[in-house]
Design a protein around this motif. Structure first.
Motif, PDB file in Angstrom:
ATOM      1  N   SER A  12       1.569  -1.454  -0.139  1.00 59.17           N
ATOM      2  CA  SER A  12      -0.322  -0.386  -0.464  1.00 59.17           C
ATOM      3  C   SER A  12       1.111   1.162  -0.104  1.00 59.17           C
ATOM      4  CB  SER A  12      -1.070  -0.333   1.416  1.00 59.17           C
ATOM      5  OG  SER A  12      -0.280   0.015   2.721  1.00 59.17           O
ATOM      6  N   GLY A  13       2.203   1.294   0.162  1.00 60.34           N
ATOM      7  CA  GLY A  13       2.874   2.373  -0.311  1.00 60.34           C
ATOM      8  C   GLY A  13       4.424   2.217  -0.039  1.00 60.34           C
ATOM      9  N   ASP A  17       5.307   5.433   9.718  1.00 61.25           N
ATOM     10  CA  ASP A  17       3.725   6.128   8.678  1.00 61.25           C
ATOM     11  C   ASP A  17       2.739   5.450   9.462  1.00 61.25           C
ATOM     12  OD1 ASP A  17       5.603   3.150   8.908  1.00 61.25           O
ATOM     13  OD2 ASP A  17       4.299   2.244   7.460  1.00 61.25           O
ATOM     14  N   ASN A  70      -1.769   6.292  -1.180  1.00 56.25           N
ATOM     15  CA  ASN A  70      -0.178   7.109  -1.454  1.00 56.25           C
ATOM     16  C   ASN A  70       0.351   6.614  -2.322  1.00 56.25           C
ATOM     17  OD1 ASN A  70       2.552   6.524  -1.038  1.00 56.25           O
ATOM     18  ND2 ASN A  70       2.440   5.559   1.115  1.00 56.25           N
ATOM     19  N   ALA A 118       1.996   2.946  -3.622  1.00 54.43           N
ATOM     20  CA  ALA A 118       1.763   1.734  -3.681  1.00 54.43           C
ATOM     21  C   ALA A 118       1.747   1.301  -5.244  1.00 54.43           C
ATOM     22  CB  ALA A 118      -0.070   1.969  -3.578  1.00 54.43           C
ATOM     23  N   ASN A 147       7.454  -1.049   9.562  1.00 58.29           N
ATOM     24  CA  ASN A 147       6.064  -0.244   9.111  1.00 58.29           C
ATOM     25  C   ASN A 147       4.625  -0.347  10.429  1.00 58.29           C
ATOM     26  OD1 ASN A 147       6.944   0.069   6.275  1.00 58.29           O
ATOM     27  ND2 ASN A 147       6.581  -2.503   6.263  1.00 58.29           N
ATOM     28  N   THR A 187       0.892   0.490   6.894  1.00 58.80           N
ATOM     29  CA  THR A 187       1.313   0.236   5.244  1.00 58.80           C
ATOM     30  C   THR A 187       1.226  -1.443   4.787  1.00 58.80           C
ATOM     31  OG1 THR A 187       3.185   1.637   5.087  1.00 58.80           O
ATOM     32  CG2 THR A 187       3.551  -0.476   3.257  1.00 58.80           C
TER      33      THR A 187
END
Ligand code: MG
Length: 330
Positions: A167-168, A193, A290, A293, A266, A269
């Motif tokens: 996701s990022g 994050d 984000n 991703a 993370n 994330t």
């Protein structure tokens, strides 16, 4: 008397009542909590996800967050990863005698802000104070309950020939904690994050995306998640290094201290497995949150391990993290 937490604040008497009313309830403020019964009474109809986690991160304040923010996000995210909408949290505090009440307030306000953002209420809790040296400033346990929105998400649903997305960009939380402990924090332009993921997950589910599995890449990072998925599914996973976004700051810190970015923690994330038909659509939703991703690889029965393909096209095994990576990261 009320600048520092004292043993009396955990003693069950007048001082404890003051702390609960004027600090904890004052910040978390909601009717269920204020009723102050031995248990919160909740009405949950249907399938639920229930999770708990303890938070011992050091330092308790870091770039992009603090132990309160992590304590709320960590449990909210574990619930969201099961396709559930988080609703209620508990909050248990273990406080070292001598913690500044102002610092405690700051931590609880962070928790409250995340909960408000995520539509979650803190409905029960506990407060203990231990003598100096018996814990390090503050430890927090949260448990949480959420209502399942889409069922069937989990390790058991992983299968052959599906895409894996992240996701990022990765490794920021681990790098921030490492930098803070080594006294680098002020010279590095980097934020953890740490964030609640329930909104992103809700967007995916509401758009008709049916993730097979989701997992927030906390301790052990992306590498740990992929190896857990490989073990659970008995299928191979091939990941393209060039598709994984890692900031220059995270790379720099990893080079200095000899860490692997894929193993860094993370706190906001996550990794998800989605069918090839849905992965591009899922990606565009993730990128609204984000832009880093990405679709990073796939699950395949053609391989028998987690394989990392380098930018040069060479391949190596991506092993599960081992040993004492970075204690007290969350
Ligand atoms: Mg998790």
């Amino acid at each position: 008397m009320n600048d520092l937490v004292t043993l009396a604040h955990g003693g069950g008497g007048e001082e404890m009542e003051w702390l609960i009313q004027n600090v904890i309830f004052d910040i978390f403020s909601n009717q269920t909590l204020q009723e102050a019964n031995d248990s919160a009474l909740l009405n949950l109809n249907g399938d639920c996800a229930f999770s708990t986690d303890s938070f011992v991160v050091s330092p308790i304040f870091f770039s992009g967050g603090d132990i309160g923010k992590i304590a709320a996000c960590g449990t909210i995210n574990d619930i969201a990863m099961m396709g559930a909408k988080p609703l209620y949290l508990s909050c248990s505090l273990i406080i070292e005698e001598g913690l500044k009440i102002d610092e405690l307030r700051k931590i609880l306000i962070s928790m409250k802000q995340i909960c408000t953002k995520a539509g979650v209420q803190i409905v029960c809790g506990d407060t203990k104070v231990v003598p100096r040296g018996k814990c390090d400033k503050i430890f927090i346990n949260t448990a949480g309950i959420g209502k399942i929105k889409v069922s069937g998400i989990g390790l058991h649903s992983l299968k052959d020939n599906v895409d894996i997305l992240v996701s990022g960009d990765i490794g920021r939380h681990g790098a921030v904690i490492l930098a803070a402990r080594e006294g680098f924090e002020t010279s590095v332009n980097l934020k953890s994050d740490c964030a609640p993921l329930n909104d992103i997950v809700l967007n995916l589910l509401d758009s008709g995306i049916k993730p097979l599995a989701m997992r927030d890449a906390t301790r052990g990072g992306v590498s740990a998640v992929l190896n857990e998925w490989h073990k659970a599914s008995n299928l191979g996973i091939v990941i393209k290094e060039s598709n994984i976004s890692i900031s220059d700051e995270v790379r720099g810190i990893c080079e200095i201290f000899g860490f692997e970015p894929l193993e860094l923690a993370n706190e906001g994330t996550f990794i998800l497995a989605v069918s090839k038909e849905q992965s591009k659509n899922a990606l565009s939703i993730l990128q609204d949150f984000n832009p880093n991703a990405a679709i990073i690889g796939e699950i395949t029965s053609k391989r028998k391990a987690v394989i990392l393909e380098s930018i040069y096209g060479t391949q190596r095994f991506l092993e599960a993290p081992k040993g004492e990576l970075l204690p007290r990261i969350c």
